[in-house]
Write an enzyme that holds these catalytic residues in place. Sequence first.
Site, PDB file in Angstrom:
ATOM      1  N   GLN A 172      -9.758  35.503 -21.362  1.00  0.00           N
ATOM      2  CA  GLN A 172      -9.876  34.083 -20.715  1.00  0.00           C
ATOM      3  C   GLN A 172     -10.889  33.280 -21.539  1.00  0.00           C
ATOM      4  O   GLN A 172     -11.925  33.711 -21.968  1.00  0.00           O
ATOM      5  CB  GLN A 172     -10.530  34.118 -19.386  1.00  0.00           C
ATOM      6  CG  GLN A 172     -10.228  32.945 -18.678  1.00  0.00           C
ATOM      7  CD  GLN A 172      -8.896  32.436 -18.431  1.00  0.00           C
ATOM      8  OE1 GLN A 172      -7.871  33.038 -18.301  1.00  0.00           O
ATOM      9  NE2 GLN A 172      -8.495  31.168 -18.519  1.00  0.00           N
ATOM     10  N   LYS A 211      -3.642  35.240 -12.106  1.00  0.00           N
ATOM     11  CA  LYS A 211      -2.906  35.870 -13.115  1.00  0.00           C
ATOM     12  C   LYS A 211      -2.880  37.423 -12.592  1.00  0.00           C
ATOM     13  O   LYS A 211      -1.759  38.150 -12.518  1.00  0.00           O
ATOM     14  CB  LYS A 211      -3.572  36.032 -14.358  1.00  0.00           C
ATOM     15  CG  LYS A 211      -3.384  34.856 -15.180  1.00  0.00           C
ATOM     16  CD  LYS A 211      -4.381  34.526 -16.394  1.00  0.00           C
ATOM     17  CE  LYS A 211      -4.128  33.140 -16.963  1.00  0.00           C
ATOM     18  NZ  LYS A 211      -5.057  32.675 -18.025  1.00  0.00           N
ATOM     19  N   ASP A 231      -1.171  36.205 -25.011  1.00  0.00           N
ATOM     20  CA  ASP A 231      -1.625  34.614 -25.189  1.00  0.00           C
ATOM     21  C   ASP A 231      -0.928  33.923 -26.300  1.00  0.00           C
ATOM     22  O   ASP A 231      -0.616  32.647 -26.244  1.00  0.00           O
ATOM     23  CB  ASP A 231      -3.019  34.317 -25.363  1.00  0.00           C
ATOM     24  CG  ASP A 231      -3.723  34.086 -23.855  1.00  0.00           C
ATOM     25  OD1 ASP A 231      -3.014  33.295 -23.256  1.00  0.00           O
ATOM     26  OD2 ASP A 231      -4.833  34.239 -23.613  1.00  0.00           O
TER      27      ASP A 231
HETATM   28  N1  GUN Z   1      -8.196  29.163 -20.891  1.00  0.00           N
HETATM   29  C1  GUN Z   1      -7.217  27.862 -20.585  1.00  0.00           C
HETATM   30  N2  GUN Z   1      -6.128  28.224 -20.905  1.00  0.00           N
HETATM   31  C2  GUN Z   1      -6.034  29.433 -21.233  1.00  0.00           C
HETATM   32  C3  GUN Z   1      -4.780  30.233 -21.884  1.00  0.00           C
HETATM   33  O1  GUN Z   1      -3.720  29.979 -21.658  1.00  0.00           O
HETATM   34  N3  GUN Z   1      -5.097  31.592 -22.165  1.00  0.00           N
HETATM   35  C4  GUN Z   1      -6.533  31.996 -22.084  1.00  0.00           C
HETATM   36  N4  GUN Z   1      -6.650  33.276 -22.567  1.00  0.00           N
HETATM   37  N5  GUN Z   1      -7.508  31.319 -21.584  1.00  0.00           N
HETATM   38  C5  GUN Z   1      -7.317  29.876 -21.298  1.00  0.00           C
END
Ligand code: GUN
Length: 292
Positions: A98, A54, A121
């Site tokens: 995350q 990211k 998100d």
């Molecule tokens: N962990 C697995 N997928 C995601 C996601 O799309 N966003 C976040 N913040 N954590 C994750």
Amino acid sequence: MAAKMISGTETAKKIREEIKTEIARLKEKHGITPGLATVLVGDDPASKVYVGAKEKSCKNLGVYSKRVDLPADTSEADLLALVDKLNNDPEIHGILVQLPLPKHINEPRVLYAIDPEKDVDGFHPVNVGKMVIGGDCFLPCTPHGVIELLVRYGIKTEGAEVVIVGRSNIVGKPVLNLLLQKREGGNATVTLCHTRTKDLAFHTKRADILIVATGHPKTVTGDMVKEGVVVIDVGVNRIGKTAEGKAILAGDVDFESVKEKAAAITPVPGGVGPMTIVMLMKNTLQAARNSI
Ligand code: GUN
């Protein structure tokens, strides 16, 4: 029949080009650089890879990226204080914490503390609620990426029998809701299967479009699908390591047997994964635009 590959890598590349131009224009016209904060608590290897990807994407697109790595024993109070600080930071338009978080931290409490205007998100209940009723909001990145792949590959969802396997809050439930919307990439007849579904194969065999997000490799095998199905595999499972120590990835679908019957299928890696990140970039751009 050889299945057509639905390439997330190629599609994400196109979308990146589209948003790169828009990001440059936002800077030029309004002097705003979109800013994304990514927060990683602990050192889960998979989460580290995702957050790193990211961050890299931000750099490539000209998005300001603020990465905060915290130790696994960070208290919930300290994490909430950080979220509050980021909520009030004018350089930050999007906040991503995350998941999963360490067990001693109440995940919903942290997600609900994020300002819905910065919730790129799309996990905050305000955005989840707006998504369900078809309002203007941040859509969750992986589900949005799945729909975008279907639309860009011209796979008609209107009137299609779509079967989803997996009922997570991150994928299954939001994908269900997006497919029900009265708009492009919606208007489908949707069945959602899960661990308590009585006869999974009965449902998967009926699918025109099959979306699998269970977190388990080989949940769906070739004998469980009909000829001509379109398959979107959301899974990323680490099933071993190469001699060089690199993770070997597999989806939730048994690719080899399913591709013999499918009309089109996403590979793993290179399917949904790259779409998730690009949709996050799109949401961050939107958050920055909303701040004007
Ligand atoms: N962990 C697995 N997928 C995601 C996601 O799309 N966003 C976040 N913040 N954590 C994750």
